[in-house]
Design an enzyme around this catalytic site. Sequence first.
Site, short mmCIF file in Angstrom:
data_model
loop_
_atom_site.label_atom_id
_atom_site.label_comp_id
_atom_site.label_asym_id
_atom_site.label_seq_id
_atom_site.Cartn_x
_atom_site.Cartn_y
_atom_site.Cartn_z
N ALA C 41 -148.39 -36.95 -75.95
CA ALA C 41 -148.34 -35.72 -76.77
C ALA C 41 -149.45 -34.75 -76.38
O ALA C 41 -150.57 -35.16 -76.08
CB ALA C 41 -148.45 -36.07 -78.24
N HIS C 55 -150.96 -39.92 -86.40
CA HIS C 55 -150.87 -41.17 -85.63
C HIS C 55 -152.26 -41.75 -85.35
O HIS C 55 -152.47 -42.95 -85.46
CB HIS C 55 -150.12 -40.94 -84.32
N GLU C 67 -155.14 -39.36 -72.66
CA GLU C 67 -154.23 -38.23 -72.90
C GLU C 67 -153.49 -37.97 -71.60
O GLU C 67 -154.06 -37.44 -70.65
CB GLU C 67 -155.01 -36.98 -73.33
#
EC number: 2.7.1.156
Lengths: 174, 174, 174
Positions: C41, C55, C67
């Site tokens: 994400a 989350h 990430e």
Amino acid sequence: MSDQMLPPLTLILGGARSGKSSYAEGLLTALPVPWAYIATAEAFDDEMRRRIEHHQARRGAGWIQYETPLDIAATLSGDAADQPCLVDCLTLWLSNLMHADRNIAHETDNLVGALSKRSAPCIMVSNEVGLGIVPDNDLARLFRDEAGRLNQRIAAVADCVVFVAAGLPMTLKG
Amino acid sequence: MSDQMLPPLTLILGGARSGKSSYAEGLLTALPVPWAYIATAEAFDDEMRRRIEHHQARRGAGWIQYETPLDIAATLSGDAADQPCLVDCLTLWLSNLMHADRNIAHETDNLVGALSKRSAPCIMVSNEVGLGIVPDNDLARLFRDEAGRLNQRIAAVADCVVFVAAGLPMTLKG
Amino acid sequence: MSDQMLPPLTLILGGARSGKSSYAEGLLTALPVPWAYIATAEAFDDEMRRRIEHHQARRGAGWIQYETPLDIAATLSGDAADQPCLVDCLTLWLSNLMHADRNIAHETDNLVGALSKRSAPCIMVSNEVGLGIVPDNDLARLFRDEAGRLNQRIAAVADCVVFVAAGLPMTLKG
């Protein structure tokens, strides 16, 4: 005896690109040739033409192809009566019936009647379309309702019902 | 003793026209009469009126009908406390709560509290709505998230959870 | 030896808010720390930022966060090669690839190649998005097709595939 390897009626349910057609083909092609492919798709635009060609390319020799957008009952009880059959797919058939303004209940009765007279195996592929959010437009809601009813009706008379997700089967019946 | 045939809480999940309501009714009507039908639907337009009438026509005698668009916790712990209950459906209840601007978390806590005090069986029907493409509009996405959370919350306290597709059950729990 | 508790590759499928991420985290955190969290994400708007924070808040200490919106193959075979990994989620990764105009088939091959070289367990979370009505717009239909193909491809090489609904698992494979 090879026909004994599959019961008279198997319903394969699944979502878009779930692998349901490949799974169904795998079941049918375990039987001796020839196999009847009863296609309900019509190539009325380029996207659909590409989808049909994609499916045809994946299948090899040994298939007798029937292009039957509407009258699958007639094909199942006529030319293909004694052949192991794959009907791909019921959801598109329903869509075709609605576009042609046919009586869905009457056509479904005809189909169930034709299936009940067969002994050669038939595998029917159908989409599950009712697990998303309620559609905005009336026609989509009506289609969703009719598709759910059709799946229930065929599942009720099927010997075996399988739900396919990510190419993997879950047996619901049989 | 007949109440022992069903656990205190059963959750039936499924898509639109999946046969989940009929399946739930079949479970409940295996018990002696009377059965409580806790309807969350309100007939605010013709389509909804037809859907309600379609469902009512399918059910026969033996049912006590409660029209409870919002306060199902009060009904479950009040008038229907000692009756075998069918709540149809949680997804519409959630939609009603959102339209009425109720606090979802608080209402869900109330519901779980009411369920925990019952010993007569309760069957709750709910839609799975999160298996399609991400909806375009914000409200639909919010609804989808809340519906998923509600299903998880009820499933966690249910004794038995069943997923219904094409009228056929898959047991997820119990 | 603790790594033996999970096979090299597990795929967790489910709908929106189905509890699939929590279920996947529960599997991974049964192993000793540390655990790698490979997040696909990107917080490019407020809604997404809230979802990511929701989350992250649910997960506690013991996690190494990566990430990785696009190059999950590099992370899985690089920095996180020897760590038990959770990739959350494949569907967002696909969306990122499409936005970045990457070649989906090539990237999927890379991913499958990277997975085949790992022995530390990897759990991949993915959305099932093909069980609703056919989307109106072309891009959504294309995405749905690609998502289905990706799920099939990963499911084919996974040791274990689980479908999660309402927080409850159904084993499809393994």
